[in-house]
Design a protein around this motif. Structure first.
Motif, PDB file in Angstrom:
ATOM      1  N   UNK A  93       0.825  -1.209   0.000  1.00  0.00           N
ATOM      2  CA  UNK A  93       0.000   0.000   0.000  1.00  0.00           C
ATOM      3  C   UNK A  93       0.863   1.265   0.000  1.00  0.00           C
ATOM      4  N   UNK A  94       1.979   1.219   0.697  1.00  0.00           N
ATOM      5  CA  UNK A  94       2.866   2.388   0.760  1.00  0.00           C
ATOM      6  C   UNK A  94       3.612   2.620  -0.549  1.00  0.00           C
ATOM      7  N   UNK A  95       3.740   1.568  -1.353  1.00  0.00           N
ATOM      8  CA  UNK A  95       4.498   1.672  -2.607  1.00  0.00           C
ATOM      9  C   UNK A  95       3.627   1.375  -3.817  1.00  0.00           C
ATOM     10  N   UNK A  96       2.374   1.833  -3.778  1.00  0.00           N
ATOM     11  CA  UNK A  96       1.427   1.556  -4.869  1.00  0.00           C
ATOM     12  C   UNK A  96       1.986   1.941  -6.226  1.00  0.00           C
ATOM     13  N   UNK A  97       2.695   3.062  -6.261  1.00  0.00           N
ATOM     14  CA  UNK A  97       3.228   3.551  -7.534  1.00  0.00           C
ATOM     15  C   UNK A  97       4.192   2.546  -8.155  1.00  0.00           C
ATOM     16  N   UNK A  98       4.961   1.851  -7.325  1.00  0.00           N
ATOM     17  CA  UNK A  98       5.959   0.930  -7.874  1.00  0.00           C
ATOM     18  C   UNK A  98       5.332  -0.374  -8.355  1.00  0.00           C
ATOM     19  N   UNK A 102       2.862   0.867 -15.422  1.00  0.00           N
ATOM     20  CA  UNK A 102       3.824   1.849 -15.922  1.00  0.00           C
ATOM     21  C   UNK A 102       5.155   1.724 -15.203  1.00  0.00           C
ATOM     22  N   UNK A 103       5.119   1.513 -13.901  1.00  0.00           N
ATOM     23  CA  UNK A 103       6.339   1.392 -13.118  1.00  0.00           C
ATOM     24  C   UNK A 103       7.111   0.125 -13.501  1.00  0.00           C
ATOM     25  N   UNK A 104       6.399  -0.975 -13.680  1.00  0.00           N
ATOM     26  CA  UNK A 104       7.052  -2.220 -14.098  1.00  0.00           C
ATOM     27  C   UNK A 104       7.701  -2.054 -15.468  1.00  0.00           C
ATOM     28  N   UNK A 105       6.982  -1.448 -16.390  1.00  0.00           N
ATOM     29  CA  UNK A 105       7.530  -1.226 -17.729  1.00  0.00           C
ATOM     30  C   UNK A 105       8.769  -0.331 -17.650  1.00  0.00           C
ATOM     31  N   UNK A 106       8.708   0.719 -16.835  1.00  0.00           N
ATOM     32  CA  UNK A 106       9.843   1.626 -16.679  1.00  0.00           C
ATOM     33  C   UNK A 106      11.047   0.899 -16.083  1.00  0.00           C
ATOM     34  N   UNK A 107      10.817   0.002 -15.124  1.00  0.00           N
ATOM     35  CA  UNK A 107      11.904  -0.774 -14.527  1.00  0.00           C
ATOM     36  C   UNK A 107      12.586  -1.651 -15.577  1.00  0.00           C
ATOM     37  N   UNK A 108      11.785  -2.254 -16.452  1.00  0.00           N
ATOM     38  CA  UNK A 108      12.346  -3.095 -17.515  1.00  0.00           C
ATOM     39  C   UNK A 108      13.126  -2.244 -18.511  1.00  0.00           C
ATOM     40  N   UNK A 109      12.567  -1.121 -18.907  1.00  0.00           N
ATOM     41  CA  UNK A 109      13.214  -0.276 -19.920  1.00  0.00           C
ATOM     42  C   UNK A 109      14.483   0.412 -19.409  1.00  0.00           C
ATOM     43  N   UNK A 110      14.518   0.747 -18.114  1.00  0.00           N
ATOM     44  CA  UNK A 110      15.661   1.502 -17.577  1.00  0.00           C
ATOM     45  C   UNK A 110      16.621   0.662 -16.742  1.00  0.00           C
ATOM     46  N   UNK A 111      16.215  -0.564 -16.403  1.00  0.00           N
ATOM     47  CA  UNK A 111      17.017  -1.423 -15.540  1.00  0.00           C
ATOM     48  C   UNK A 111      17.280  -0.741 -14.198  1.00  0.00           C
ATOM     49  N   UNK A 114      12.250   1.126  -9.176  1.00  0.00           N
ATOM     50  CA  UNK A 114      11.264   2.202  -9.153  1.00  0.00           C
ATOM     51  C   UNK A 114      10.916   2.597  -7.715  1.00  0.00           C
ATOM     52  N   UNK A 115      11.207   1.721  -6.775  1.00  0.00           N
ATOM     53  CA  UNK A 115      10.965   2.032  -5.371  1.00  0.00           C
ATOM     54  C   UNK A 115      12.121   2.833  -4.798  1.00  0.00           C
ATOM     55  N   UNK A 121      19.208  -0.951  -2.810  1.00  0.00           N
ATOM     56  CA  UNK A 121      18.281  -1.031  -1.690  1.00  0.00           C
ATOM     57  C   UNK A 121      19.026  -0.958  -0.357  1.00  0.00           C
ATOM     58  N   UNK A 122      20.181  -1.612  -0.256  1.00  0.00           N
ATOM     59  CA  UNK A 122      20.899  -1.664   1.013  1.00  0.00           C
ATOM     60  C   UNK A 122      21.555  -0.328   1.349  1.00  0.00           C
TER      61      UNK A 122
END
Length: 198
Positions: A93-98, A102-111, A114-115, A121-122
């Protein structure tokens, strides 16, 4: 394919129901559609559709006109349950945008994540204690149920220390120490996560 597509609808229904507090409301006692509607201040028509989805997913059952939680919901969707998945759901719920298409597609296209816009992450968790806490609570939700099971499959009677590298909340260490009281547990993780584990 149909199961996958319907899974998208079910996933959203569960998150909306959780976010509205439906599972928590039903944890006290069974309620009719009218009672739920009044308590949530939501029109009965869309609420009934949502409850039908929850029923199809076997998260609630309708008994003589009253909705009741199933054992699955009681175990995993109520925040006070020892094996609750509330941390994961709160993270979603806190990361709905990711989680959007659109966010998944952007992650694939940009490597790129999105979060975590800045990358790793670390590294982010070392700098952002609030994000480290949210992530750790989500991982705890995922780990706590399996952690209650696997320590019974091993014999740690001849050991004196349990080292959990990347141990996060300590869910596995806690479970091992409950089962094997001869052990001392050590959780090795980044500072912000160790504060949460403590």
């Amino acid at each position: 394919i149909w199961d996958i597509l319907m899974g998208l609808v079910g996933y959203r229904s569960v998150l909306v129901s959780y976010d509205l507090g439906i599972f928590e409301i039903l944890s006290d006692k069974s309620k009719s559609l009218a009672e739920l509607s009044n308590e949530l201040d939501v029109n009965q028509r869309p609420l009934e559709a949502l409850m039908n989805a929850n029923s199809a997913l076997k998260l609630v059952k309708n008994i003589e006109g009253k909705y009741k939680l199933t054992e699955i919901s009681e175990n995993y969707l109520i925040k006070t349950s020892p094996i609750s998945l509330a941390g994961v759901l709160d993270s979603f719920l806190a990361n709905k945008f990711s989680l959007s298409l659109d966010s998944l597609k952007q992650a694939v296209l940009t490597n790129k994540s999105q979060t975590y816009a800045e990358g790793d992450v670390f590294d982010n968790h070392e700098e952002q204690a609030d994000q480290a806490k949210a992530f750790t609570l989500a991982m705890h939700s995922i780990s706590v149920a399996p952690a209650t099971y696997w320590p019974n499959l091993f014999d740690f009677s001849g050991s004196n220390t349990f080292l959990d590298i990347g141990g996060g909340s300590g869910a596995h260490t806690i479970s091992v120490l409950h089962r094997w009281q001869n052990l001392t547990g050590i959780i090795f993780d980044i500072k912000n996560v160790c504060v949460i584990a403590q």
